[in-house]
Design a protein around this motif. Structure first.
Motif, short mmCIF file in Angstrom:
data_model
loop_
_atom_site.label_atom_id
_atom_site.label_comp_id
_atom_site.label_asym_id
_atom_site.label_seq_id
_atom_site.Cartn_x
_atom_site.Cartn_y
_atom_site.Cartn_z
N ALA A 442 0.83 -1.21 0.00
CA ALA A 442 0.00 0.00 0.00
C ALA A 442 0.86 1.26 0.00
N LEU A 443 1.94 1.26 0.78
CA LEU A 443 2.81 2.43 0.82
C LEU A 443 3.57 2.59 -0.49
N PHE A 444 3.96 1.48 -1.11
CA PHE A 444 4.63 1.56 -2.41
C PHE A 444 3.69 2.16 -3.46
N LEU A 445 2.44 1.70 -3.46
CA LEU A 445 1.47 2.25 -4.41
C LEU A 445 1.20 3.72 -4.12
N LEU A 446 1.20 4.08 -2.82
CA LEU A 446 1.02 5.48 -2.47
C LEU A 446 2.16 6.33 -3.03
N ALA A 447 3.40 5.84 -2.89
CA ALA A 447 4.54 6.60 -3.41
C ALA A 447 4.45 6.75 -4.92
N ARG A 448 4.11 5.66 -5.61
CA ARG A 448 3.97 5.76 -7.07
C ARG A 448 2.83 6.69 -7.45
N GLY A 449 1.72 6.57 -6.74
CA GLY A 449 0.57 7.43 -7.04
C GLY A 449 0.86 8.88 -6.76
N ALA A 450 1.59 9.16 -5.66
CA ALA A 450 1.92 10.55 -5.35
C ALA A 450 2.83 11.15 -6.42
N LYS A 451 3.77 10.36 -6.89
CA LYS A 451 4.65 10.85 -7.96
C LYS A 451 3.85 11.15 -9.22
N ALA A 452 2.98 10.20 -9.59
CA ALA A 452 2.18 10.40 -10.79
C ALA A 452 1.26 11.62 -10.65
#
Length: 842
Positions: A442-452
Motif C-alpha cells: 500500500a505504501l509503495f502504491l502510495l509513493a507511485r501514485g503521489a509521484k504520478a
C-alpha cells in the motif's frame, strides 16, 4: 571467489573500517534498537519462565494436585495418594467477611490442614506456625488475613471477624503465601482458615461453589507421571477431577504472560523492520558517498564480486557491533522489567543471561542487516568507471543482481521462520507478516501514485510551490524512502494508540454503562425468593436477574476426550478446569441466536445445550454436535441445539453453556444473580443483602473494574515503552531518508540563492515539499493503523472498537510535523553555505 579474493575483500574492509564509523551512526542505532527490542522480549520471557520453573512446586503447593469442584476427591483416591507421598487437603471458595462495625469485604477463602504447606514457607506477622495460628482457642477458630483485608475491615490482629455463621479471631497478618501463585487479577484478599474453621461457617452447603484439592509431596523416586498413571489405572472412569503436576503450575499467569509477550514481540518485530529499512538507507547513503571510489576500483580491474564481498564484510562487522549493543540494552531492559514485574505483580523471575534469546537476537540482527543491505550493495557494486570522467554519466541506475535479490528473500524467509519458532501464537505472527506485506504494498502504491499525481498536476504560478511539486516527482526523489520509513513507524504508533484507547473506552465507558451494580454468588436454591424480596424493595433498584448455576467440567467434545481436543486459543478456556453451567426454559433476556433454534417451552426431551458462537467455533462444535460434562461425578451428554452471540464485555449474566430444563434439576445447584441500580442505591443494596443473607457473597462491579483498570494500566506501560522504541526507530529511519539526498538539496539551495532566491523562499519551498510528503504518508499510515488496531482489538482482545478520529488526526499531524522538522533541520547548514565551494567544479 578464490582464497586470494576473500583475503583481498577482508583487507579492503579493514581499510575502510579504519576510516571510522562516519555515515553509519543511523545504521548502528537502527540495528541496536531493533535487536534490543526483540532480545529484551526474549530475555524477559526466559527469565519469567525460569522463575516459574524454579518455583513450580511451591506455586502448585506440591508435586501433584488432584482438583475437583463441589466434592472432595474420594477416600479411595486419597488413600492411594497417601501411599505415594505426603498429602495435604485444601478447600477454596469465595465468601463475605464481616467486621463488627458493619464493614464487609469479599474474600478468597482457603482452608488448609495440619500438613500445609508441603513446599515453601508461610510467613506471618507475628511469626507463628500456620497450625498454631489457625487453631481453636476459647471457642473461636483462628484466621490469618492479608493486610489489605484488615485495612478494608478496619481490623487489627486480635480482633474478631465473621464469615457465614462462624466467628474467628484474627491471629496474624499473612505476608507470604507460597502457593498463592502469581495472578494478574484476584476477586478479593486471602483469608486463611483451618478445615474445621471452614466447616463451622455453614458455607459448605449443597451447590456451594467450592474447589477441593489434594496436594501431594511425592516420596523420593516417585515421579508425577507414575502417580498420574496409578490414578488412571485405579480409577479409569473418573473424569470429574483434574490432575496437575508441577510442570503445569501457574497456568493462568503463563497464559497472561504469553499474551503480553506476543504483543511486545510484534512491536519488537516492527522496530526491527524499521531498523532494517534504516540500515538499508544508511548503506545506500554510504555507498553513494563512495561512488567515485567504487568506480576507481572498477577502473583498475576490481570485479563486482570483489567489491560486493569487501563492503559486505564491512557491513556484517558493523551489524555485529550494532547487534551487540542491542543485546546489551535488551538484557539490561529485560532484567529491569523482570524485577518490576516481580515487585508489582508478584510474578517469580530469574534475571540473568540466557543464551537462547541472545543467539536469537544476534541472528535477528545479522539476518536483518544482510536482508536489507545485500541488494543496495549489489547495485552499488555495478557502478560504471565512466562516472570518473567529466561529461560522462552512468549508463543508467545500477540495479541489484538476481542473486542478491534471492539472498534478501532467503534472509527474510529465515527471519520469519525464526520468529515462528519463538512465537507463542504462530498464526498471529503470520497475520502480522501478511499485514507488513500488504502495508508495504500500500505504501509503495502510495509513493507511485503521489509521484504520478504531482507530475500530472498543472504547474502552480508560485515558483516555490512549483519547485516543491517538482521535487516530489523528479528522478532521485526521496519520496519512496520517506513514505516507507514514516508510514510504517506511524502505522505502528496509530495501531498502539487506537488499541489502547479502545481498551480504555471499554473499561471506562462501555462496561460501566451496561454493567450491573453487583453480582451475588452462592444464593441457596431455597432462598431465591428471600433474595428477590430483599433487593427489589430497595429504592433505586431497576432490575434483578438470576440463573441457576453449578460447576462442571467438559470431558468430551463430539465424543473426543477433552485432553485430545485442539481448540483455538480463544476457546481453550472452556476445557481448562470447571466451568459454570446453567439451564433455562426460555431464552435469557437479550439472547441473540446465531444458528439453530431454542427448545420449546417446558421441553422434557433428551438433553440439549445452547453454546456461545465463538466458543463453539473454537472447539469445532456445530449444530447437532455433542458436548459431555461431568457434574458431581455424573456425565451428561447434550446435543448442541443453538449457538448464541455473547457480548462478554457487557458483564451481563452470561454462560457459555445453557442447558435445557430438567438436565440439572437433580443437582444441588445455587443461584447467581445480578442487580442493576442507580449509583445512590448501591450501598443500600449491599447493606440489605448482607443483613438478610450473610452467607451470600456480594461482588461490587465497580471495584472489579477498578482492579482491571489498574492491571491494564500496568501492562500498558510495557506496551508504551515498546511503542516508544518503534517510534524512535521510525524517526531515525525518517532522518536517514531525508539525509539521503541532502547533498543534492545543498546544491539546489546554493543555485537558488545565486539566482536571487532568498533564504525564506528556499525554506518555504522545502517546507511545502516536506508537508506534502508528510501529510500524504500520515493519512495512509493512519488508515493502515486503524485497520490493524481494529483487527487486534476485535480478534485478540475480543472487545469493541471505534475510530477515535481526533487521536488519528493527532498522529497524522505529529508525523507531518516530524517530517517538516527533520527535513528543515537537515538543510539548515546548506542555507548558510557559500556558493563558490559548490559551483567551482561546474
Amino acid at each position: 571467489m578464490n582464497a586470494a579474493g576473500i583475503l583481498l575483500a577482508i583487507r579492503l574492509a579493514r581499510r575502510e573500517l579504519r576510516g571510522g564509523l562516519r555515515g553509519f551512526g543511523v545504521f548502528l542505532a537502527c540495528l541496536a534498537l531493533g535487536v534490543g527490542a526483540v532480545s529484551c522480549v526474549g530475555t524477559l520471557n526466559a527469565s519469567l519462565e525460569a522463575g516459574l520453573r524454579r518455583d513450580a512446586r511451591t506455586l502448585l503447593g506440591g508435586d501433584l494436585e488432584v482438583r475437583q469442584s463441589h466434592l472432595p476427591p474420594r477416600a479411595e483416591a486419597l488413600e492411594l495418594l497417601a501411599d505415594l507421598g505426603r498429602v495435604s487437603l485444601q478447600a477454596r471458595m469465595r465468601g463475605m467477611a464481616h467486621a463488627g462495625d458493619g464493614h464487609s469485604a469479599v474474600v478468597e477463602v482457603k482452608a488448609v490442614d495440619a500438613a500445609y504447606p508441603l513446599y515453601g514457607r508461610v510467613i506471618l506477622e507475628p511469626d507463628l506456625p500456620p497450625a498454631e495460628a489457625l487453631a481453636e482457642r476459647d471457642g473461636l477458630f483462628g484466621a490469618v488475613a492479608e493486610p489489605r483485608l484488615l485495612e478494608r475491615l478496619g481490623l487489627r490482629p486480635g480482633q474478631e471477624l465473621r464469615l457465614g455463621h462462624g466467628r474467628f479471631r484474627v491471629t496474624a497478618m499473612l505476608r507470604t503465601e507460597p502457593d498463592r501463585g502469581a495472578t494478574l487479577f484476584n476477586l478479593g484478599p486471602r483469608l486463611l482458615l483451618s478445615q474445621a474453621g471452614l466447616e463451622s461457617t455453614g458455607l459448605l452447603q449443597p451447590g456451594s461453589v467450592v474447589s477441593y484439592s489434594a496436594l501431594v509431596r511425592l516420596h523420593p523416586g516417585v515421579t508425577p507421571e507414575q502417580a498420574r498413571a496409578a490414578l488412571t489405572r485405579e480409577f479409569p472412569d473418573e473424569t470429574g477431577w483434574r490432575v496437575l503436576d508441577h510442570g503445569q503450575a501457574a497456568g493462568g499467569i503463563r497464559r497472561s504472560l504469553d499474551n503480553i509477550s506476543l504483543y511486545l514481540t510484534l512491536v519488537g518485530l516492527a522496530s526491527l523492520l524499521l531498523g532494517g529499512i534504516g540500515a538499508a538507507g544508511a548503506v545506500r547513503g554510504f555507498l553513494a558517498s563512495r561512488a567515485d571510489a567504487l568506480a576507481a576500483m572498477k577502473a583498475v580491474g576490481a570485479e563486482r564480486g570483489q567489491i560486493l564481498a569487501a563492503y559486505l564484510t564491512q557491513i556484517l562487522v558493523l551489524a555485529a557491533v550494532g547487534s551487540a549493543l542491542g543485546l546489551l540494552a535488551g538484557v539490561l531492559g529485560a532484567n529491569a522489567a523482570a524485577a518490576l514485574l516481580s515487585q508489582v505483580l508478584g510474578v517469580p523471575s530469574a534475571p540473568g543471561l540466557y543464551p537462547g534469546p541472545l543467539l536469537s537476537g544476534l541472528a535477528y540482527g545479522l539476518l536483518t542487516a544482510l536482508a536489507f543491505s545485500v541488494w543496495p550493495l549489489s547495485a552499488a557494486a555495478a557502478v560504471s568507471p565512466v562516472r570518473l570522467f567529466r561529461g560522462y554519466a552512468d549508463p543508467g541506475t545500477p540495479r541489484p543482481s538476481a542473486c542478491a535479490l534471492a539472498v534478501s528473500g532467503l534472509c527474510a524467509l529465515a527471519l520469519l521462520t525464526l520468529t515462528l519458532m519463538n512465537a507463542p501464537a504462530p498464526g498471529v505472527v503470520l497475520g502480522f507478516a501478511a499485514g507488513v506485506v500488504l502495508s508495504s504494498l500500500a505504501l509503495f502504491l502510495l509513493a507511485r501514485g503521489a509521484k504520478a499525481l504531482a507530475k500530472s498536476l498543472p504547474s502552480p504560478r508560485d515558483p516555490r510551490l512549483r519547485l516543491a511539486l517538482g521535487n516530489i516527482h523528479r528522478p532521485g526523489s526521496g519520496l519512496t524512502a520517506v513514505v516507507f520509513s514514516l508510514g510504517l513507524g506511524l502505522a505502528v504508533l496509530c495501531t498502539v494508540v487506537l488499541a489502547d484507547l479502545n481498551l480504555r473506552d471499554t473499561l471506562d465507558r462501555r462496561m460501566p454503562a451496561s454493567a450491573p451494580a453487583y453480582f451475588f454468588l452462592d444464593i441457596p436454591k431455597n432462598a431465591l425468593k428471600l433474595f428477590q424480596d430483599t433487593v427489589l424493595t430497595v429504592p433505586g433498584v431497576t432490575r434483578e436477574e438470576h440463573a441457576p448455576t453449578i460447576r462442571g467440567r467438559v470431558v468430551r467434545v463430539n465424543g473426543v476426550l477433552s485432553e485430545k481436543v485442539r481448540p483455538d486459543p480463544d476457546a481453550a478456556w472452556i476445557l481448562r478446569g470447571d466451568r459454570g453451567l446453567t439451564m433455562a426454559d426460555r431464552p435469557p433476556e437479550g439472547t441473540s441466536l446465531a444458528a439453530g433454534e431454542w427448545w420449546p417451552e417446558h421441553y422434557q426431551g433428551p438433553p440439549l445445550v445452547s453454546f456461545g458462537e465463538q466458543e463453539a467455533k473454537g472447539l469445532g462444535l456445530q449444530i447437532g454436535g455433542t458436548i459431555t460434562v461431568n457434574v458431581l461425578g455424573r456425565e451428561i451428554t447434550a446435543r448442541v441445539a443453538s449457538l448464541r452471540r455473547i457480548e462478554w464485555t457487557s458483564l451481563a449474566l452470561n454462560h457459555a453453556m445453557v442447558f435445557s430444563p430438567g438436565v440439572l434439576d437433580a443437582a444441588p445447584y445455587s443461584y447467581l444473580a445480578t442487580v442493576y441500580s442507580t449509583p445512590g442505591a448501591e450501598e443500600e443494596v449491599f447493606r440489605a443483602v448482607s443483613t438478610a443473607m450473610p452467607d451470600v457473597t456480594a461482588v461490587y462491579v465497580r471495584d472489579v473494574l477498578d482492579d482491571v483498570r489498574r492491571t491494564a494500566g500496568r501492562i500498558a506501560l510495557a506496551a508504551r515503552a515498546a511503542t516508544a522504541v518503534a517510534l524512535l526507530a521510525g524517526l531515525l529511519v525518517l532522518s536517514q531518508a531525508l539525509r539521503a539526498n541532502l547533498q543534492a538539496r545543498r546544491r539546489e539551495a546554493v543555485v537558488f540563492k545565486v539566482l536571487g532566491a532568498t533564504r525564506s523562499d528556499v525554506l518555504l519551498s522545502l517546507a511545502a515539499e516536506f508537508c506534502l510528503l508528510g501529510l500524504s504518508t500520515a493519512l495512509a499510515a493512519s488508515l493502515i493503523g486503524a485497520l490493524a488496531s481494529r483487527a487486534f482489538t476485535t480478534r485478540l482482545l475480543l472487545g469493541g472498537w471505534s475510530l477515535h478520529p481526533w487521536a488519528l488526526a493527532a498522529c497524522a499531524l505529529a508525523g507531518t510535523a516530524a517530517t517538516l522538522a527533520l527535513g528543515l533541520l537537515g538543510v539548515r547548514r546548506a542555507l548558510g553555505q557559500k556558493a563558490w565551494p559548490v559551483l567551482r567544479n561546474e
